[in-house]
Write a protein that holds these residues in place. Sequence first.
Motif: not given
Ligand code: UDP
Length: 249
Positions: A13, A16, A54-56, A60-61, A75, A78-79, A136, A138, A141-143
């Motif tokens: 994992k 972002g 991830g996508g941060g 980020r949603g 979200d 974010g995805m 996911t 959906n 949720f988070t990555t």
């Molecule tokens: N996200 C989502 N569903 C998921 C995974 C991610 O809606 O199953 C969206 C959510 O808005 C999240 C964004 O994608 O903030 C980026 O993912 P994440 O924050 O987990 O990224 P990281 O912090 O790992 O960079």
Amino acid sequence: MAAAPKYKRVLLKLSGEALLGRQDYGIDPEVIHRVAGEIFDVAQLGVQVGLVIGGGNIFRGAGLAEGGMDRVTADHMGMLATIMNALALQDALERRGVIARVMSALQMHEICEDYIRRRAIRHLEKGRVVIFAAGTGNPFFTTDTAASLRAIEIGADILIKATKVDGVYSADPVKDPTAVRYGRLSFDQVLSDKLMVMDATAIVMCRDNDLPLVVFNLNGAGDLLRIVQGHELGTSVANDAFRTGTKND
Ligand code: UDP
């Protein structure tokens, strides 16, 4: 000759943020090239590698929703950001000579494959790195949770979470000089002490499905390879294999 791998199949994992480098937005080409090199070294050992990104570094949603946007729409954005990172990583891997496939939880047929579990496993068996995009699929949720889910679905031996610090600390080591790094932890201790490892949903998924987790610093060159070869780096989190509460550095 490199030491034999301890694991046959791993799920890595990456947040972002790992792609940011010195930038505060987007992808640093130098950093993604280095990350691809670390993954190349692991794949060279014959280890099957799945990636969740991830996508941060883009959206980020939760952040967008704080600014007033509808959370589900935020979200979705974010995805989509995770898909962009996945494409960038696929490109960087292929430039290193690693065959990679992006499989998305949201359908995007012009640019990547759909996530189909059996097909993902087939890619892995053929030695292709699979990048699981769109989390996911959906909102809410988070990555991190996507990483636990995909790791369990594909039968990974371990979930490896890359961070900017060298493991899990009792407090934020930047703010609190008395913070101690844990060598090993149980999932229950992570939950009860509210340790900042992954969100609770992701931790519970690992705990209930007995999926071990390692948290390590991606900035340590060669550390990913060493973990896959069985070295104890960073913080290991598992069920009853470890005594709880030991700060065993
Ligand atoms: N996200 C989502 N569903 C998921 C995974 C991610 O809606 O199953 C969206 C959510 O808005 C999240 C964004 O994608 O903030 C980026 O993912 P994440 O924050 O987990 O990224 P990281 O912090 O790992 O960079």
